[in-house]
Design a protein around this motif. Structure first.
Motif, short mmCIF file in Angstrom:
data_model
loop_
_atom_site.label_atom_id
_atom_site.label_comp_id
_atom_site.label_asym_id
_atom_site.label_seq_id
_atom_site.Cartn_x
_atom_site.Cartn_y
_atom_site.Cartn_z
N LEU A 247 0.83 -1.19 0.00
CA LEU A 247 0.00 0.00 0.00
C LEU A 247 0.87 1.24 0.00
O LEU A 247 1.89 1.30 0.67
CB LEU A 247 -0.90 0.03 1.25
CG LEU A 247 -1.93 -1.07 1.37
CD1 LEU A 247 -2.63 -0.96 2.72
CD2 LEU A 247 -2.95 -0.97 0.26
N ARG A 248 0.45 2.23 -0.74
CA ARG A 248 1.17 3.50 -0.74
C ARG A 248 0.51 4.40 0.29
O ARG A 248 -0.68 4.68 0.22
CB ARG A 248 1.10 4.13 -2.13
CG ARG A 248 1.85 5.42 -2.23
CD ARG A 248 2.11 5.74 -3.68
NE ARG A 248 2.54 7.11 -3.84
CZ ARG A 248 3.77 7.55 -3.59
NH1 ARG A 248 4.66 6.71 -3.14
NH2 ARG A 248 4.09 8.80 -3.78
N ARG A 249 1.28 4.82 1.26
CA ARG A 249 0.77 5.65 2.34
C ARG A 249 1.04 7.12 2.04
O ARG A 249 2.08 7.47 1.50
CB ARG A 249 1.43 5.28 3.66
CG ARG A 249 1.24 3.85 4.05
CD ARG A 249 0.03 3.70 4.89
NE ARG A 249 -0.05 2.33 5.36
CZ ARG A 249 -1.14 1.82 5.86
NH1 ARG A 249 -2.22 2.53 5.96
NH2 ARG A 249 -1.16 0.57 6.27
N ASP A 250 0.13 7.97 2.45
CA ASP A 250 0.29 9.40 2.30
C ASP A 250 0.92 9.97 3.58
O ASP A 250 0.41 9.74 4.67
CB ASP A 250 -1.06 10.06 2.02
CG ASP A 250 -0.94 11.55 1.85
OD1 ASP A 250 -0.22 11.98 0.94
OD2 ASP A 250 -1.56 12.28 2.64
N VAL A 251 1.99 10.71 3.42
CA VAL A 251 2.71 11.28 4.57
C VAL A 251 1.78 12.17 5.39
O VAL A 251 1.80 12.14 6.62
CB VAL A 251 3.95 12.06 4.10
CG1 VAL A 251 4.57 12.84 5.23
CG2 VAL A 251 4.95 11.12 3.46
N PHE A 252 0.98 12.96 4.73
CA PHE A 252 0.14 13.92 5.44
C PHE A 252 -1.01 13.24 6.18
O PHE A 252 -1.42 13.70 7.25
CB PHE A 252 -0.35 15.02 4.50
CG PHE A 252 0.79 15.83 3.98
CD1 PHE A 252 1.42 16.76 4.79
CD2 PHE A 252 1.28 15.63 2.71
CE1 PHE A 252 2.51 17.49 4.34
CE2 PHE A 252 2.36 16.35 2.24
CZ PHE A 252 2.98 17.29 3.06
N THR B 22 6.76 4.05 9.25
CA THR B 22 7.89 3.45 8.55
C THR B 22 7.62 3.37 7.05
O THR B 22 8.49 3.67 6.23
CB THR B 22 8.21 2.05 9.12
OG1 THR B 22 8.48 2.18 10.51
CG2 THR B 22 9.41 1.43 8.43
N GLU B 23 6.38 2.99 6.69
CA GLU B 23 6.02 2.92 5.27
C GLU B 23 6.08 4.29 4.60
O GLU B 23 6.39 4.39 3.42
CB GLU B 23 4.61 2.33 5.11
CG GLU B 23 4.55 0.85 5.40
CD GLU B 23 3.12 0.30 5.40
OE1 GLU B 23 2.18 1.07 5.15
OE2 GLU B 23 2.98 -0.90 5.66
N CYS B 24 5.81 5.33 5.36
CA CYS B 24 5.88 6.71 4.84
C CYS B 24 7.31 7.24 4.86
O CYS B 24 7.55 8.38 4.48
CB CYS B 24 4.99 7.63 5.66
SG CYS B 24 3.26 7.35 5.43
N VAL C 226 9.14 17.17 4.03
CA VAL C 226 7.77 17.51 4.42
C VAL C 226 7.72 18.97 4.86
O VAL C 226 6.83 19.73 4.45
CB VAL C 226 7.26 16.57 5.53
CG1 VAL C 226 5.92 17.04 6.07
CG2 VAL C 226 7.16 15.14 5.01
N ALA C 227 8.67 19.39 5.69
CA ALA C 227 8.71 20.77 6.18
C ALA C 227 8.90 21.75 5.02
O ALA C 227 8.23 22.80 4.98
CB ALA C 227 9.83 20.93 7.20
#
Length: 83
Positions: free
Chosen positions: A3-8, A52-54, A78-79
Motif C-alpha cells: 500500500l502506498r501511504r500518504d505522509v500527510f 515506517t512505510e511513509c 515535508v517541512a
C-alpha cells in the motif's frame, strides 16, 4: 500487497505525531514507545508500521531489538513542502 501511504495522512493522527516527537531525540524500541501510551501494543505497532512505510521513521536492528529513529531527510522534505 504494497500500500502506498500518504505522509500527510500519517502525520494527521495525533498518536503518530506524538511518536515522532518521542523518537526525535533518541532511538527507541517499539516496547519503549508503547510504554508512553495508554493503547494496546499492537495499536502502537500499527502506527509504527505506517510511519515506517511513509519513510518518516527508520528501523535499525541491534541484536534482537529493533530501534526506531526519525528520518530527518524525509521530515525536512515535508517541512519544505509545507513552507
Amino acid at each position: 500487497m504494497n500500500l502506498r501511504r500518504d505522509v500527510f495522512q500519517a502525520i494527521a493522527d495525533p498518536t503518530r505525531r506524538a511518536i515522532l516527537l518521542l523518537v526525535a531525540s533518541q532511538s527507541l524500541t517499539a516496547g519503549a514507545i508503547a510504554s508512553n501510551f495508554d493503547t494496546a501494543r499492537p495499536t502502537v505497532s500499527k502506527h509504527l508500521q505506517i510511519l515506517t512505510e511513509c519513510e518518516l521513521l527508520e528501523q535499525e536492528q541491534n541484536g534482537r531489538e529493533i530501534y526506531y529513529h526519525i528520518n530527518a531527510k524525509k521530515m525536512k522534505e515535508v517541512a519544505d513542502f509545507i513552507e
